[in-house]
Design a protein around this motif. Structure first.
Motif, PDB file in Angstrom:
ATOM      1  N   LYS A 181       0.821  -1.208   0.000  1.00  0.00           N
ATOM      2  CA  LYS A 181       0.000   0.000   0.000  1.00  0.00           C
ATOM      3  C   LYS A 181       0.862   1.267   0.000  1.00  0.00           C
ATOM      4  CE  LYS A 181      -2.064  -1.979   3.542  1.00  0.00           C
ATOM      5  NZ  LYS A 181      -2.842  -2.166   4.751  1.00  0.00           N
ATOM      6  N   LEU A 229      -6.433   4.493  -6.043  1.00  0.00           N
ATOM      7  CA  LEU A 229      -5.566   5.534  -6.612  1.00  0.00           C
ATOM      8  C   LEU A 229      -6.293   6.347  -7.675  1.00  0.00           C
ATOM      9  CD1 LEU A 229      -2.163   3.658  -6.900  1.00  0.00           C
ATOM     10  CD2 LEU A 229      -2.622   5.712  -5.538  1.00  0.00           C
ATOM     11  N   LYS A 230      -7.061   5.667  -8.503  1.00  0.00           N
ATOM     12  CA  LYS A 230      -7.826   6.361  -9.552  1.00  0.00           C
ATOM     13  C   LYS A 230      -8.785   7.376  -8.930  1.00  0.00           C
ATOM     14  CE  LYS A 230     -10.901   5.453 -13.425  1.00  0.00           C
ATOM     15  NZ  LYS A 230     -11.692   4.451 -14.124  1.00  0.00           N
ATOM     16  N   LEU A 235      -6.253  -1.416  -5.033  1.00  0.00           N
ATOM     17  CA  LEU A 235      -5.391  -0.241  -4.892  1.00  0.00           C
ATOM     18  C   LEU A 235      -5.437   0.634  -6.141  1.00  0.00           C
ATOM     19  CD1 LEU A 235      -2.425  -1.897  -3.026  1.00  0.00           C
ATOM     20  CD2 LEU A 235      -3.880  -0.058  -2.151  1.00  0.00           C
ATOM     21  N   GLY A 236      -5.530   0.015  -7.304  1.00  0.00           N
ATOM     22  CA  GLY A 236      -5.657   0.778  -8.543  1.00  0.00           C
ATOM     23  C   GLY A 236      -6.919   1.616  -8.550  1.00  0.00           C
ATOM     24  N   ALA A 237      -8.012   1.032  -8.091  1.00  0.00           N
ATOM     25  CA  ALA A 237      -9.279   1.771  -8.036  1.00  0.00           C
ATOM     26  C   ALA A 237      -9.196   2.909  -7.018  1.00  0.00           C
ATOM     27  CB  ALA A 237     -10.417   0.817  -7.670  1.00  0.00           C
ATOM     28  N   GLU A 249       2.307   3.209  -2.252  1.00  0.00           N
ATOM     29  CA  GLU A 249       1.956   4.323  -3.132  1.00  0.00           C
ATOM     30  C   GLU A 249       0.768   5.116  -2.585  1.00  0.00           C
ATOM     31  OE1 GLU A 249       1.189   5.133  -7.898  1.00  0.00           O
ATOM     32  OE2 GLU A 249       1.410   3.083  -7.181  1.00  0.00           O
ATOM     33  N   LYS A 276      -3.372 -10.157  -6.836  1.00  0.00           N
ATOM     34  CA  LYS A 276      -4.070  -9.573  -7.980  1.00  0.00           C
ATOM     35  C   LYS A 276      -5.249  -8.710  -7.515  1.00  0.00           C
ATOM     36  CE  LYS A 276      -6.395 -10.761 -12.280  1.00  0.00           C
ATOM     37  NZ  LYS A 276      -6.895 -11.837 -13.135  1.00  0.00           N
ATOM     38  N   LYS A 326      -3.979  -5.502  -5.974  1.00  0.00           N
ATOM     39  CA  LYS A 326      -3.577  -4.533  -7.000  1.00  0.00           C
ATOM     40  C   LYS A 326      -4.793  -3.870  -7.636  1.00  0.00           C
ATOM     41  CE  LYS A 326       0.893  -6.440  -8.282  1.00  0.00           C
ATOM     42  NZ  LYS A 326       1.712  -7.050  -9.335  1.00  0.00           N
ATOM     43  N   ASN A 327      -5.824  -4.655  -7.910  1.00  0.00           N
ATOM     44  CA  ASN A 327      -7.052  -4.099  -8.486  1.00  0.00           C
ATOM     45  C   ASN A 327      -7.697  -3.085  -7.545  1.00  0.00           C
ATOM     46  OD1 ASN A 327      -6.764  -5.691 -10.772  1.00  0.00           O
ATOM     47  ND2 ASN A 327      -8.168  -7.260 -10.056  1.00  0.00           N
TER      48      ASN A 327
END
Length: 106
Positions: free
Chosen positions: A12, A101-102, A97-99, A14, A91, A94-95
């Motif tokens: 986590k 961050l977005k 965390l990507g959401a 980032e 996986k 990451k999904n």
């Protein structure tokens, strides 16, 4: 949030850096960290319950409730879902965390 059985699988960093760089009060930044932890926790538990046989749900949830840090949980998941369950957790992490961050980035 205390150390959880999957923490070593999800970085986590980032998101944590982004939160700390916000020019907000310390208590708000703390709440944001907690919200990120909660979203990831709910997402990982949801993923695992989807993959786990319903007959094993109660055992799994009791393990997580009683000993959320215990590496035996991963062993249980390997035996009852599949040997590479850590890959699925990574996986999904990451999904999620990507959401997050977005949503946080302008």
């Amino acid at each position: 949030m205390p150390i959880l059985f999957y923490d070593h699988l999800i970085s986590k960093t980032e998101v944590k850096i982004l939160i700390e760089e916000l020019e907000e009060a310390e208590n708000l930044r703390h709440k944001l960290h907690q919200l990120v932890d909660d979203v990831i926790y709910q997402g990982i538990i949801h993923l695992l319950l989807q993959k786990l046989d319903q007959k094993k749900h109660q055992i799994f949830l009791e393990m997580v409730h009683d000993r959320p840090y215990d590496t035996e949980i991963i062993i249980f998941l390997r035996e009852h879902i599949h040997p590479d369950i850590e890959d699925d957790i990574r996986k999904e992490g990451k999904n999620l965390l990507g959401a997050i961050l977005k949503d946080m980035l302008p």
